[in-house]
Design a protein around this motif. Structure first.
Motif, PDB file in Angstrom:
ATOM      1  N   LEU A   1       0.820  -1.220   0.000  1.00 41.00           N
ATOM      2  CA  LEU A   1       0.000   0.000   0.000  1.00 41.00           C
ATOM      3  C   LEU A   1       0.846   1.259   0.000  1.00 41.00           C
ATOM      4  O   LEU A   1       0.415   2.305  -0.484  1.00 41.00           O
ATOM      5  N   ALA A   2       2.070   1.176   0.529  1.00 49.07           N
ATOM      6  CA  ALA A   2       2.935   2.366   0.552  1.00 49.07           C
ATOM      7  C   ALA A   2       3.374   2.778  -0.850  1.00 49.07           C
ATOM      8  O   ALA A   2       3.692   3.953  -1.077  1.00 49.07           O
ATOM      9  N   ARG A   3       3.394   1.846  -1.800  1.00 48.78           N
ATOM     10  CA  ARG A   3       3.814   2.159  -3.161  1.00 48.78           C
ATOM     11  C   ARG A   3       2.658   2.558  -4.065  1.00 48.78           C
ATOM     12  O   ARG A   3       2.883   2.875  -5.240  1.00 48.78           O
ATOM     13  N   MET A   4       1.425   2.517  -3.557  1.00 48.23           N
ATOM     14  CA  MET A   4       0.281   2.924  -4.368  1.00 48.23           C
ATOM     15  C   MET A   4       0.283   4.435  -4.562  1.00 48.23           C
ATOM     16  O   MET A   4       0.729   5.203  -3.700  1.00 48.23           O
ATOM     17  N   GLU A   5      -0.202   4.861  -5.714  1.00 47.32           N
ATOM     18  CA  GLU A   5      -0.207   6.282  -6.022  1.00 47.32           C
ATOM     19  C   GLU A   5      -1.238   7.042  -5.196  1.00 47.32           C
ATOM     20  O   GLU A   5      -1.025   8.194  -4.833  1.00 47.32           O
ATOM     21  N   ASN A   6      -2.356   6.401  -4.912  1.00 42.59           N
ATOM     22  CA  ASN A   6      -3.431   7.072  -4.189  1.00 42.59           C
ATOM     23  C   ASN A   6      -3.126   7.041  -2.698  1.00 42.59           C
ATOM     24  O   ASN A   6      -3.327   6.020  -2.035  1.00 42.59           O
ATOM     25  N   GLN A   7      -2.625   8.145  -2.168  1.00 43.24           N
ATOM     26  CA  GLN A   7      -2.244   8.239  -0.758  1.00 43.24           C
ATOM     27  C   GLN A   7      -3.100   9.256  -0.010  1.00 43.24           C
ATOM     28  O   GLN A   7      -2.663   9.820   0.989  1.00 43.24           O
ATOM     29  N   ALA A   8      -4.328   9.463  -0.448  1.00 40.02           N
ATOM     30  CA  ALA A   8      -5.194  10.476   0.158  1.00 40.02           C
ATOM     31  C   ALA A   8      -6.129   9.824   1.169  1.00 40.02           C
ATOM     32  O   ALA A   8      -6.471   8.646   1.075  1.00 40.02           O
ATOM     33  N   PHE A   9      -6.555  10.636   2.132  1.00 36.69           N
ATOM     34  CA  PHE A   9      -7.510  10.194   3.149  1.00 36.69           C
ATOM     35  C   PHE A   9      -8.905  10.638   2.716  1.00 36.69           C
ATOM     36  O   PHE A   9      -9.237  11.820   2.748  1.00 36.69           O
ATOM     37  N   ASP A  10      -9.734   9.665   2.293  1.00 33.48           N
ATOM     38  CA  ASP A  10     -11.071   9.967   1.788  1.00 33.48           C
ATOM     39  C   ASP A  10     -12.039   8.901   2.314  1.00 33.48           C
ATOM     40  O   ASP A  10     -12.225   7.859   1.684  1.00 33.48           O
ATOM     41  N   PRO A  11     -12.655   9.121   3.489  1.00 36.77           N
ATOM     42  CA  PRO A  11     -13.569   8.113   4.056  1.00 36.77           C
ATOM     43  C   PRO A  11     -14.778   7.829   3.183  1.00 36.77           C
ATOM     44  O   PRO A  11     -15.305   6.708   3.194  1.00 36.77           O
ATOM     45  N   GLU A  12     -15.256   8.806   2.420  1.00 35.61           N
ATOM     46  CA  GLU A  12     -16.430   8.576   1.579  1.00 35.61           C
ATOM     47  C   GLU A  12     -16.153   7.538   0.498  1.00 35.61           C
ATOM     48  O   GLU A  12     -17.028   6.744   0.141  1.00 35.61           O
ATOM     49  N   LYS A  13     -14.947   7.538  -0.033  1.00 33.92           N
ATOM     50  CA  LYS A  13     -14.571   6.546  -1.043  1.00 33.92           C
ATOM     51  C   LYS A  13     -13.916   5.306  -0.439  1.00 33.92           C
ATOM     52  O   LYS A  13     -13.509   4.404  -1.165  1.00 33.92           O
ATOM     53  N   GLY A  14     -13.789   5.277   0.881  1.00 35.24           N
ATOM     54  CA  GLY A  14     -13.186   4.125   1.539  1.00 35.24           C
ATOM     55  C   GLY A  14     -11.688   4.079   1.439  1.00 35.24           C
ATOM     56  O   GLY A  14     -11.084   2.997   1.559  1.00 35.24           O
ATOM     57  N   ASN A  15     -11.064   5.207   1.229  1.00 36.96           N
ATOM     58  CA  ASN A  15      -9.609   5.263   1.080  1.00 36.96           C
ATOM     59  C   ASN A  15      -8.984   5.746   2.388  1.00 36.96           C
ATOM     60  O   ASN A  15      -9.196   6.882   2.814  1.00 36.96           O
ATOM     61  N   PHE A  16      -8.208   4.872   3.023  1.00 36.94           N
ATOM     62  CA  PHE A  16      -7.507   5.212   4.265  1.00 36.94           C
ATOM     63  C   PHE A  16      -6.008   4.963   4.119  1.00 36.94           C
ATOM     64  O   PHE A  16      -5.321   4.685   5.087  1.00 36.94           O
ATOM     65  N   ASN A  17      -5.534   5.065   2.897  1.00 37.41           N
ATOM     66  CA  ASN A  17      -4.132   4.747   2.610  1.00 37.41           C
ATOM     67  C   ASN A  17      -3.245   5.942   2.908  1.00 37.41           C
ATOM     68  O   ASN A  17      -2.731   6.619   2.018  1.00 37.41           O
ATOM     69  N   THR A  18      -3.053   6.206   4.177  1.00 40.56           N
ATOM     70  CA  THR A  18      -2.110   7.236   4.619  1.00 40.56           C
ATOM     71  C   THR A  18      -1.082   6.596   5.540  1.00 40.56           C
ATOM     72  O   THR A  18      -1.276   5.478   6.028  1.00 40.56           O
ATOM     73  N   LEU A  19       0.001   7.321   5.770  1.00 40.86           N
ATOM     74  CA  LEU A  19       1.068   6.779   6.606  1.00 40.86           C
ATOM     75  C   LEU A  19       0.577   6.505   8.022  1.00 40.86           C
ATOM     76  O   LEU A  19       0.886   5.456   8.614  1.00 40.86           O
TER      77      LEU A  19
END
Length: 365
Positions: free
Chosen positions: A266-284
């Protein structure tokens, strides 16, 4: 339909009535939902209880595939399968475990542990088979990159979402079962820790959770199977040795896989934004929290394992040392037989010089 033979009747809707008839009450509720499928007016509502909701058609190279999102309506589906799980729990208890435990003549404490392990053996075996089938068919074993590619994984295949719904239903049904089974107060904290440990990966609904559950369930199945064999024969402890070896290896696999998927993938993925509405929690910060949670859970399990192993070894060596310290039973001294002086001749005691000993005169009163 009665799952248990009752020898005593209880007042309607009393506490004892609900405890002894909770499986029958759940069966009646499930039957009402199934009857609702037969009528067009109630069919739409009945399907809300039975089938996963939030289906979405996604375009693919071969056409379209149906995937599923998650939302509040899933709680209704989970509630329905909680009642299904309660019924299956009662069936396994009545027709399998009770008949076996009667033949073993276990104590009250061992009887409770036997029922617990018997239920978990059935659940872990079915979950391992089902989870392995899902992992193989979805290609998560042949392609480990799929565990973190295309993140966030908000759209799930049907069998992945249905598997997670059933997992949540089983572990949530264990909460009222603490009341129905009249679990002792001393055992409730341990049971709650056990339940919460599995609710976390079940609620996450990520692809990595399938692999972690597969590894953990395989180890737990071996442990509870070993405990059942131990209750049948206390000299049978070979499966415990096999479980101890598998337990340590499983902890290493889980930690390695978590670091590989979360720390590197997950650290190498381009999408590193915090967006709960889209289910994205890929932050450090989120990745570190998840890794810390996984490491803390594995360290806690390993600490409990080492603590229990040391306690068992200590009890074993205490028993062995106690056996060695038991002194041999002292021999009783030979009973001395007091002989009168002289020898016997024709039933009369003769003195050594051949004369009869002087008889003792009795004093007249």
């Amino acid at each position: 339909m009665a799952f248990r033979r009752r020898t005593k009747s209880y007042p309607l809707f009393s506490q004892e009535f609900v405890i002894h008839n909770h499986a029958d009450i759940g069966f009646c509720l499930v039957l009402c939902v199934l009857i609702g499928l037969m009528f067009e007016v109630t069919a739409k509502t009945a399907f809300l209880f039975i089938l996963p909701q939030y289906n979405v058609s996604l375009p693919t190279a071969d056409g379209e595939t149906v995937h599923y999102h998650y939302g509040p309506k899933d709680l209704v589906t989970i509630l329905f399968y909680i009642f299904i799980t309660i019924i299956l729990h009662a069936v396994v208890q009545e027709y399998i475990l009770d008949k076996i435990s009667k033949r073993l003549h276990l104590s009250k404490v061992k009887h409770s542990k036997f029922n617990e392990s018997g239920q978990l053996v059935v659940f872990h075996l079915s979950s391992v088979i089902w989870c392995f089938y899902v992992v193989v068919t979805e290609g998560y074993l042949t392609n480990p990159r799929s565990l973190w590619e295309d993140y966030p994984h908000v759209y799930l295949p049907f069998q992945v979402k249905f598997f997670y719904l059933c997992q949540l239903a089983y572990w949530l049904h264990a909460l009222p079962e603490l009341y129905f089974q009249k679990v002792r107060k001393e055992e409730i904290p341990r049971q709650l820790q056990y339940i919460c440990l599995y609710l976390v990966p079940g609620a996450s609904r990520i692809r990595l959770g399938l692999i972690l559950l597969l590894l953990q369930y395989s180890t737990e199945f071996l442990f509870h199977m070993a405990r059942l064999f131990y209750f049948a024969d206390e000299n049978n402890e070979k499966l415990f040795n096999a479980w101890a070896a598998v337990f340590g290896v499983t902890r290493l696999f889980i930690l390695t896989l978590a670091v590989l998927a979360i720390g590197f993938g997950l650290a190498r993925m381009e999408n590193q934004a915090f967006d709960p509405e889209k289910g994205n929690f890929n932050t450090l910060l989120c990745r570190l929290c998840v890794l810390l949670l996984v490491c803390a859970a594995q360290a806690w399990l390993m600490w409990r394992f080492i603590h229990s192993q040391l306690r068992h070894w200590r009890e074993y060596w205490n028993e062995q040392s106690a056996k060695r310290r038991v002194p041999a039973a002292p021999r009783l001294p030979a009973r001395l037989i007091k002989r009168e002086c002289g020898y016997h001749e024709n039933g009369v005691v003769k003195a050594e010089n051949g004369t009869s000993p002087r008889t003792k005169k009795l004093k007249s009163p």
